[in-house]
Scaffold this motif. Sequence first.
Motif, PDB file in Angstrom:
ATOM      1  N   GLU A  21       0.851  -1.181   0.000  1.00 49.83           N
ATOM      2  CA  GLU A  21       0.000   0.000   0.000  1.00 49.83           C
ATOM      3  C   GLU A  21       0.893   1.240   0.000  1.00 49.83           C
ATOM      4  N   GLY A  22       0.473   2.239  -0.758  1.00 48.63           N
ATOM      5  CA  GLY A  22       1.289   3.437  -0.841  1.00 48.63           C
ATOM      6  C   GLY A  22       2.243   3.422  -2.012  1.00 48.63           C
ATOM      7  N   GLU A  23       1.993   2.501  -2.968  1.00 50.81           N
ATOM      8  CA  GLU A  23       2.801   2.430  -4.176  1.00 50.81           C
ATOM      9  C   GLU A  23       1.893   2.509  -5.400  1.00 50.81           C
ATOM     10  N   LEU A  24       2.475   2.956  -6.502  1.00 50.07           N
ATOM     11  CA  LEU A  24       1.734   3.031  -7.758  1.00 50.07           C
ATOM     12  C   LEU A  24       2.694   2.754  -8.897  1.00 50.07           C
ATOM     13  N   ASN A  25       2.285   1.860  -9.792  1.00 53.12           N
ATOM     14  CA  ASN A  25       3.127   1.491 -10.928  1.00 53.12           C
ATOM     15  C   ASN A  25       2.470   1.968 -12.222  1.00 53.12           C
ATOM     16  N   LEU A  26       3.096   2.973 -12.815  1.00 47.19           N
ATOM     17  CA  LEU A  26       2.567   3.641 -14.009  1.00 47.19           C
ATOM     18  C   LEU A  26       3.314   3.150 -15.250  1.00 47.19           C
ATOM     19  N   TYR A  27       2.550   2.705 -16.232  1.00 48.87           N
ATOM     20  CA  TYR A  27       3.098   2.241 -17.504  1.00 48.87           C
ATOM     21  C   TYR A  27       2.704   3.265 -18.557  1.00 48.87           C
ATOM     22  N   ILE A  38       4.855  14.338 -10.764  1.00 50.96           N
ATOM     23  CA  ILE A  38       5.010  13.118  -9.964  1.00 50.96           C
ATOM     24  C   ILE A  38       5.538  13.462  -8.575  1.00 50.96           C
ATOM     25  N   GLU A  39       6.503  14.361  -8.514  1.00 53.72           N
ATOM     26  CA  GLU A  39       7.050  14.784  -7.220  1.00 53.72           C
ATOM     27  C   GLU A  39       5.958  15.399  -6.342  1.00 53.72           C
ATOM     28  N   LYS A  40       5.112  16.215  -6.944  1.00 56.98           N
ATOM     29  CA  LYS A  40       4.013  16.834  -6.201  1.00 56.98           C
ATOM     30  C   LYS A  40       3.024  15.780  -5.709  1.00 56.98           C
ATOM     31  N   PHE A  41       2.690  14.839  -6.565  1.00 58.18           N
ATOM     32  CA  PHE A  41       1.764  13.768  -6.194  1.00 58.18           C
ATOM     33  C   PHE A  41       2.305  12.949  -5.024  1.00 58.18           C
ATOM     34  N   GLU A  42       3.574  12.585  -5.107  1.00 55.71           N
ATOM     35  CA  GLU A  42       4.184  11.790  -4.030  1.00 55.71           C
ATOM     36  C   GLU A  42       4.196  12.569  -2.713  1.00 55.71           C
ATOM     37  N   LYS A  43       4.507  13.847  -2.806  1.00 58.15           N
ATOM     38  CA  LYS A  43       4.584  14.671  -1.604  1.00 58.15           C
ATOM     39  C   LYS A  43       3.216  14.837  -0.952  1.00 58.15           C
ATOM     40  N   GLU A  44       2.181  15.042  -1.769  1.00 57.34           N
ATOM     41  CA  GLU A  44       0.847  15.290  -1.234  1.00 57.34           C
ATOM     42  C   GLU A  44       0.143  14.031  -0.751  1.00 57.34           C
ATOM     43  N   THR A  45       0.467  12.880  -1.361  1.00 56.28           N
ATOM     44  CA  THR A  45      -0.270  11.654  -1.038  1.00 56.28           C
ATOM     45  C   THR A  45       0.543  10.624  -0.267  1.00 56.28           C
ATOM     46  N   GLY A  46       1.868  10.729  -0.313  1.00 56.88           N
ATOM     47  CA  GLY A  46       2.707   9.714   0.308  1.00 56.88           C
ATOM     48  C   GLY A  46       2.818   8.451  -0.520  1.00 56.88           C
ATOM     49  N   ILE A  47       2.274   8.470  -1.720  1.00 55.41           N
ATOM     50  CA  ILE A  47       2.311   7.306  -2.605  1.00 55.41           C
ATOM     51  C   ILE A  47       3.550   7.368  -3.492  1.00 55.41           C
ATOM     52  N   LYS A  48       4.328   6.315  -3.482  1.00 59.55           N
ATOM     53  CA  LYS A  48       5.552   6.241  -4.277  1.00 59.55           C
ATOM     54  C   LYS A  48       5.225   5.741  -5.681  1.00 59.55           C
ATOM     55  N   VAL A  49       5.626   6.508  -6.707  1.00 61.90           N
ATOM     56  CA  VAL A  49       5.317   6.167  -8.094  1.00 61.90           C
ATOM     57  C   VAL A  49       6.542   5.592  -8.797  1.00 61.90           C
ATOM     58  N   THR A  50       6.344   4.462  -9.466  1.00 58.72           N
ATOM     59  CA  THR A  50       7.371   3.874 -10.320  1.00 58.72           C
ATOM     60  C   THR A  50       6.864   3.934 -11.757  1.00 58.72           C
ATOM     61  N   ILE A  51       7.673   4.482 -12.657  1.00 53.80           N
ATOM     62  CA  ILE A  51       7.262   4.648 -14.054  1.00 53.80           C
ATOM     63  C   ILE A  51       8.063   3.701 -14.945  1.00 53.80           C
ATOM     64  N   THR A  52       7.355   2.966 -15.776  1.00 59.43           N
ATOM     65  CA  THR A  52       7.975   2.122 -16.793  1.00 59.43           C
ATOM     66  C   THR A  52       7.528   2.636 -18.155  1.00 59.43           C
ATOM     67  N   ASP A  53       8.475   2.779 -19.087  1.00 58.91           N
ATOM     68  CA  ASP A  53       8.189   3.368 -20.391  1.00 58.91           C
ATOM     69  C   ASP A  53       7.837   2.319 -21.445  1.00 58.91           C
ATOM     70  N   TYR A  54       7.022   2.735 -22.412  1.00 59.52           N
ATOM     71  CA  TYR A  54       6.855   1.969 -23.651  1.00 59.52           C
ATOM     72  C   TYR A  54       6.927   2.934 -24.826  1.00 59.52           C
ATOM     73  N   ASP A  55       7.081   2.390 -26.043  1.00 59.21           N
ATOM     74  CA  ASP A  55       7.276   3.263 -27.204  1.00 59.21           C
ATOM     75  C   ASP A  55       6.119   3.248 -28.184  1.00 59.21           C
ATOM     76  N   SER A  56       5.110   2.397 -27.947  1.00 56.52           N
ATOM     77  CA  SER A  56       3.980   2.359 -28.874  1.00 56.52           C
ATOM     78  C   SER A  56       2.767   1.744 -28.201  1.00 56.52           C
ATOM     79  N   ASN A  57       1.593   2.014 -28.770  1.00 54.48           N
ATOM     80  CA  ASN A  57       0.366   1.395 -28.279  1.00 54.48           C
ATOM     81  C   ASN A  57       0.431  -0.119 -28.388  1.00 54.48           C
ATOM     82  N   ASP A  58       0.995  -0.610 -29.479  1.00 54.87           N
ATOM     83  CA  ASP A  58       1.073  -2.058 -29.672  1.00 54.87           C
ATOM     84  C   ASP A  58       1.952  -2.722 -28.618  1.00 54.87           C
TER      85      ASP A  58
END
Length: 341
Positions: A21-27, A38-58
């Motif tokens: 709890e307190g984590e979020l995984n963004l693709y 993201i920094e603002k969101f983490e500061k205001e909510t206490g939720i740690k965000v991890t971002i994974t990148d993709y290069d296309s819808n497919d």
Amino acid sequence: MTKTLATTAMFLALAAPAFAEGELNLYNWGNYTSPEMIEKFEKETGIKVTITDYDSNDTALAKIKAGGHGFDIVVPSGTYVPIFIDEGLLMESKPNEMENFSNMDPQWVDVEFDPGRNYTVPWQWGTVGVTVNTSVYDGDIDTSAVIFDPPEELKGKINVTPEMNDLMGLAIHYVGGEQCTADKEVLKKVRDMLQAAKPSWISMDYGMIEKYAAGDVAAGSNWNGASMRARAKNADISFGYPQEGYPVWMDNAAILADATNVEEAKTFLNFIMAPENAAMLSSFARYANGIAGSEEFMPEDMKTAPEIVVPAELKGAAYVARTCPPEATKLYTAIWTELQK
């Protein structure tokens, strides 16, 4: 026996939070998420965000369908949202019942891909056009001829962003067809034109901001925000709106059906519907968003940027990208597969 159960329970409690709890995984698309937001969101909510990148819808769709991905939120384009929904990949998270939903621009509420917004929240929206280095070519850039029938100055210096729906849309309109056509005569013209144009291209690739800025490529199909970011690094870069027809698209954040951190994900969707936060996304990636009132928080240069403000005489050439029927998509995929060989 009791001691063994107690020990097992304690071990599981310690070992469990792979997705605590307190984590979020963004693709999300690469280079598309505002670090400041993201920094603002983490500061205001206490939720740690991890971002994974993709290069296309497919790429995103294939990864999500495969399962075991561990992501909570994905950001597909509107043309792909119905596919995600039909495949059962998105949660009906009811953004339309969230506190900040009232901020959504009415024009983006009853969209064809998610009527009433039961699944998705606007991320950003923009256009597909052409980017040109005007120090290399100073002719008309408001035409898809730049990539499909290029002048000598640009041959061998063109990059085509490999999003099938974007390129097929530009190509179909260039030969006089309509979006989602399944007319085989029209599509034969498209196929022949693309095959004839391909030798003039140097690449079919994503992430070209730095290459445009450095002069490694001189023209190509592109998204308006990416073109604006390239212009910020090289004043010779200009964005053209093809008079033959160009798509308007929207990317949208949605919670995945198998998300682990559901409440955190809902908190995030509500957060990005606040005008100041939506403006942070736009300020970073240089696209418009679907949140009313965000304009007052935008940088001044976005209010007049040629990549954002469409010339009046070219507004009529725009069309809203939509999901094409399977029969048309099958034909497009065949042309696309041959083009990529």
